[in-house]
Design a protein around this motif. Sequence first.
Motif, PDB file in Angstrom:
ATOM      1  N   ARG A  65       0.866  -1.172   0.000  1.00  0.00           N
ATOM      2  CA  ARG A  65       0.000   0.000   0.000  1.00  0.00           C
ATOM      3  C   ARG A  65       0.904   1.224   0.000  1.00  0.00           C
ATOM      4  O   ARG A  65       1.607   1.481   0.975  1.00  0.00           O
ATOM      5  N   SER A  66       0.926   1.941  -1.109  1.00  0.00           N
ATOM      6  CA  SER A  66       1.777   3.121  -1.179  1.00  0.00           C
ATOM      7  C   SER A  66       1.016   4.263  -1.830  1.00  0.00           C
ATOM      8  O   SER A  66       0.023   4.061  -2.537  1.00  0.00           O
ATOM      9  N   ASP A  67       1.497   5.438  -1.578  1.00  0.00           N
ATOM     10  CA  ASP A  67       0.861   6.655  -2.049  1.00  0.00           C
ATOM     11  C   ASP A  67       1.932   7.459  -2.788  1.00  0.00           C
ATOM     12  O   ASP A  67       2.992   7.741  -2.224  1.00  0.00           O
ATOM     13  N   PRO A  68       1.700   7.814  -4.054  1.00  0.00           N
ATOM     14  CA  PRO A  68       2.729   8.563  -4.788  1.00  0.00           C
ATOM     15  C   PRO A  68       3.045   9.929  -4.185  1.00  0.00           C
ATOM     16  O   PRO A  68       4.022  10.557  -4.565  1.00  0.00           O
ATOM     17  N   PHE A  69       2.228  10.347  -3.228  1.00  0.00           N
ATOM     18  CA  PHE A  69       2.483  11.616  -2.545  1.00  0.00           C
ATOM     19  C   PHE A  69       3.097  11.402  -1.163  1.00  0.00           C
ATOM     20  O   PHE A  69       3.308  12.349  -0.423  1.00  0.00           O
ATOM     21  N   VAL A 104      -0.444  17.986  -9.672  1.00  0.00           N
ATOM     22  CA  VAL A 104      -0.587  16.726  -8.951  1.00  0.00           C
ATOM     23  C   VAL A 104       0.325  15.658  -9.545  1.00  0.00           C
ATOM     24  O   VAL A 104       1.076  14.967  -8.841  1.00  0.00           O
ATOM     25  N   GLU A 105       0.294  15.525 -10.872  1.00  0.00           N
ATOM     26  CA  GLU A 105       1.070  14.479 -11.528  1.00  0.00           C
ATOM     27  C   GLU A 105       2.570  14.754 -11.477  1.00  0.00           C
ATOM     28  O   GLU A 105       3.374  13.832 -11.328  1.00  0.00           O
ATOM     29  N   VAL A 106       2.950  16.017 -11.562  1.00  0.00           N
ATOM     30  CA  VAL A 106       4.363  16.380 -11.450  1.00  0.00           C
ATOM     31  C   VAL A 106       4.880  16.043 -10.052  1.00  0.00           C
ATOM     32  O   VAL A 106       5.983  15.494  -9.896  1.00  0.00           O
ATOM     33  N   ARG A 107       4.096  16.353  -9.035  1.00  0.00           N
ATOM     34  CA  ARG A 107       4.527  16.069  -7.661  1.00  0.00           C
ATOM     35  C   ARG A 107       4.701  14.571  -7.450  1.00  0.00           C
ATOM     36  O   ARG A 107       5.664  14.124  -6.813  1.00  0.00           O
ATOM     37  N   ALA A 108       3.764  13.778  -7.987  1.00  0.00           N
ATOM     38  CA  ALA A 108       3.877  12.329  -7.861  1.00  0.00           C
ATOM     39  C   ALA A 108       5.131  11.812  -8.570  1.00  0.00           C
ATOM     40  O   ALA A 108       5.883  11.002  -8.019  1.00  0.00           O
ATOM     41  N   ALA A 109       5.370  12.280  -9.791  1.00  0.00           N
ATOM     42  CA  ALA A 109       6.550  11.834 -10.548  1.00  0.00           C
ATOM     43  C   ALA A 109       7.831  12.207  -9.816  1.00  0.00           C
ATOM     44  O   ALA A 109       8.777  11.410  -9.756  1.00  0.00           O
ATOM     45  N   PHE A 161      -5.520  25.734 -25.005  1.00  0.00           N
ATOM     46  CA  PHE A 161      -6.671  25.015 -25.548  1.00  0.00           C
ATOM     47  C   PHE A 161      -7.250  23.983 -24.565  1.00  0.00           C
ATOM     48  O   PHE A 161      -8.024  23.117 -24.959  1.00  0.00           O
ATOM     49  N   LYS A 162      -6.849  24.115 -23.306  1.00  0.00           N
ATOM     50  CA  LYS A 162      -7.380  23.286 -22.223  1.00  0.00           C
ATOM     51  C   LYS A 162      -7.181  21.790 -22.476  1.00  0.00           C
ATOM     52  O   LYS A 162      -8.052  20.960 -22.185  1.00  0.00           O
ATOM     53  N   LEU A 163      -6.020  21.457 -23.010  1.00  0.00           N
ATOM     54  CA  LEU A 163      -5.650  20.055 -23.234  1.00  0.00           C
ATOM     55  C   LEU A 163      -4.944  19.557 -21.974  1.00  0.00           C
ATOM     56  O   LEU A 163      -3.734  19.371 -21.922  1.00  0.00           O
ATOM     57  N   TRP A 164      -5.730  19.335 -20.933  1.00  0.00           N
ATOM     58  CA  TRP A 164      -5.169  19.109 -19.599  1.00  0.00           C
ATOM     59  C   TRP A 164      -4.410  17.790 -19.507  1.00  0.00           C
ATOM     60  O   TRP A 164      -3.403  17.692 -18.808  1.00  0.00           O
ATOM     61  N   HIS A 165      -4.884  16.753 -20.182  1.00  0.00           N
ATOM     62  CA  HIS A 165      -4.177  15.473 -20.160  1.00  0.00           C
ATOM     63  C   HIS A 165      -2.792  15.628 -20.787  1.00  0.00           C
ATOM     64  O   HIS A 165      -1.776  15.195 -20.218  1.00  0.00           O
ATOM     65  N   ALA A 166      -2.750  16.275 -21.938  1.00  0.00           N
ATOM     66  CA  ALA A 166      -1.473  16.482 -22.620  1.00  0.00           C
ATOM     67  C   ALA A 166      -0.538  17.348 -21.779  1.00  0.00           C
ATOM     68  O   ALA A 166       0.667  17.071 -21.683  1.00  0.00           O
ATOM     69  N   MET A 167      -1.077  18.399 -21.174  1.00  0.00           N
ATOM     70  CA  MET A 167      -0.236  19.263 -20.360  1.00  0.00           C
ATOM     71  C   MET A 167       0.319  18.514 -19.158  1.00  0.00           C
ATOM     72  O   MET A 167       1.503  18.627 -18.819  1.00  0.00           O
ATOM     73  N   SER A 168      -0.527  17.719 -18.505  1.00  0.00           N
ATOM     74  CA  SER A 168      -0.090  16.969 -17.329  1.00  0.00           C
ATOM     75  C   SER A 168       0.981  15.956 -17.690  1.00  0.00           C
ATOM     76  O   SER A 168       2.006  15.840 -17.001  1.00  0.00           O
ATOM     77  N   LYS A 169       0.756  15.206 -18.761  1.00  0.00           N
ATOM     78  CA  LYS A 169       1.720  14.185 -19.162  1.00  0.00           C
ATOM     79  C   LYS A 169       3.048  14.805 -19.590  1.00  0.00           C
ATOM     80  O   LYS A 169       4.126  14.275 -19.281  1.00  0.00           O
ATOM     81  N   THR A 170       2.967  15.930 -20.281  1.00  0.00           N
ATOM     82  CA  THR A 170       4.194  16.590 -20.736  1.00  0.00           C
ATOM     83  C   THR A 170       5.008  17.102 -19.553  1.00  0.00           C
ATOM     84  O   THR A 170       6.222  16.851 -19.449  1.00  0.00           O
ATOM     85  N   GLN A 171       4.352  17.801 -18.654  1.00  0.00           N
ATOM     86  CA  GLN A 171       5.084  18.386 -17.533  1.00  0.00           C
ATOM     87  C   GLN A 171       5.591  17.324 -16.572  1.00  0.00           C
ATOM     88  O   GLN A 171       6.705  17.428 -16.037  1.00  0.00           O
ATOM     89  N   GLU A 173       6.368  14.166 -17.338  1.00  0.00           N
ATOM     90  CA  GLU A 173       7.477  13.441 -17.953  1.00  0.00           C
ATOM     91  C   GLU A 173       8.735  14.302 -17.984  1.00  0.00           C
ATOM     92  O   GLU A 173       9.842  13.811 -17.708  1.00  0.00           O
ATOM     93  N   LYS A 174       8.599  15.582 -18.304  1.00  0.00           N
ATOM     94  CA  LYS A 174       9.768  16.465 -18.306  1.00  0.00           C
ATOM     95  C   LYS A 174      10.381  16.570 -16.912  1.00  0.00           C
ATOM     96  O   LYS A 174      11.612  16.562 -16.754  1.00  0.00           O
ATOM     97  N   SER A 175       9.527  16.644 -15.893  1.00  0.00           N
ATOM     98  CA  SER A 175      10.023  16.697 -14.520  1.00  0.00           C
ATOM     99  C   SER A 175      10.764  15.416 -14.162  1.00  0.00           C
ATOM    100  O   SER A 175      11.834  15.451 -13.534  1.00  0.00           O
ATOM    101  N   ALA A 176      10.208  14.281 -14.583  1.00  0.00           N
ATOM    102  CA  ALA A 176      10.853  12.999 -14.302  1.00  0.00           C
ATOM    103  C   ALA A 176      12.209  12.910 -14.994  1.00  0.00           C
ATOM    104  O   ALA A 176      13.198  12.452 -14.400  1.00  0.00           O
ATOM    105  N   TRP A 177      12.275  13.339 -16.254  1.00  0.00           N
ATOM    106  CA  TRP A 177      13.549  13.289 -16.976  1.00  0.00           C
ATOM    107  C   TRP A 177      14.585  14.203 -16.328  1.00  0.00           C
ATOM    108  O   TRP A 177      15.766  13.835 -16.210  1.00  0.00           O
ATOM    109  N   ALA A 178      14.168  15.381 -15.906  1.00  0.00           N
ATOM    110  CA  ALA A 178      15.107  16.312 -15.277  1.00  0.00           C
ATOM    111  C   ALA A 178      15.684  15.724 -13.997  1.00  0.00           C
ATOM    112  O   ALA A 178      16.895  15.789 -13.744  1.00  0.00           O
TER     113      ALA A 178
END
Length: 298
Positions: A65-69, A104-109, A161-171, A173-178
Amino acid sequence: MAPSFLANANTVCVMDASGPLGFTLVQRLVQRGYTVHASLQRHQGKEEEVLNGICGDPEKLKIFRSDPFDYHTILHALQHCSALFYSFQPPQDHPDYDEYMADVEVRAAHNVLEACAQTATIQKVVFTSSATAVVWREDRNSSQLDLDERHWSDPNFCRKFKLWHAMSKTQAEKSAWALAMDRDVHMVSINGGLLMGSDLSIKNPYLRGAVEMYEDGVLVTVDLDYLVDAHICVYEDISSYGRYLCFNHIVNNNDDILTLANKLTLPSSLPQRYEQGKSFLQQKIRNDKLKKLMHGGV
């Protein structure tokens, strides 16, 4: 190039193991002889019962049982593991992709990659991203070049253009790579197309902008088995590196768009706008890098 450690790297962690991808990865990895740490978010209950049905040996399949946060719960799940397969599942109290989901997704990554950096046994991270982190840019209509994993979506364009899924995945993934580069973590990412499954619906956040992706020749889908094969391949192949676009079908003709619309139970009138136009759209996205890795050629 990765060191040749993978032949003996037999204990791996799958996070989050509750979704179709995570669950099937756990199943396939156990079948291939791995010891698997299946990580579930704390609020999930019935998923644990289903996972326990995969393997009767508690030494081969361990559920956490784990929480990405929660950094410490991630560390606990990663103990003694040589690799992590990471995919993000939105938290139960924030299930929809909106303008805040990127944070949220950036913090988890960030938490997950930092935990990997602090776990001495971790030698490879397979990070699940999305093709939506590749396809959205201001010059999408003017570029003559096909898109591949070298391209990134523009977060500002996505926000506009409110493409929230794309924005979340992009940011994310970039955070994870950095962080991976800063902490010297060996990471490989899988940028998957729209996952075709029994639970696919028009509410899937990937589909925001689907008409434009179709018209641009970049609306791609992936079957679950192919997506799982790709994850295992990039883990086991010591030559894997960087990003990999992952899809095994492109939606670029009338029959395809009608089939997808019917699967999404959309009104049958929706695709009619294409019937009097082009019956076939040029493919403008390529996954040659992954095909070469998986099949030994393009």
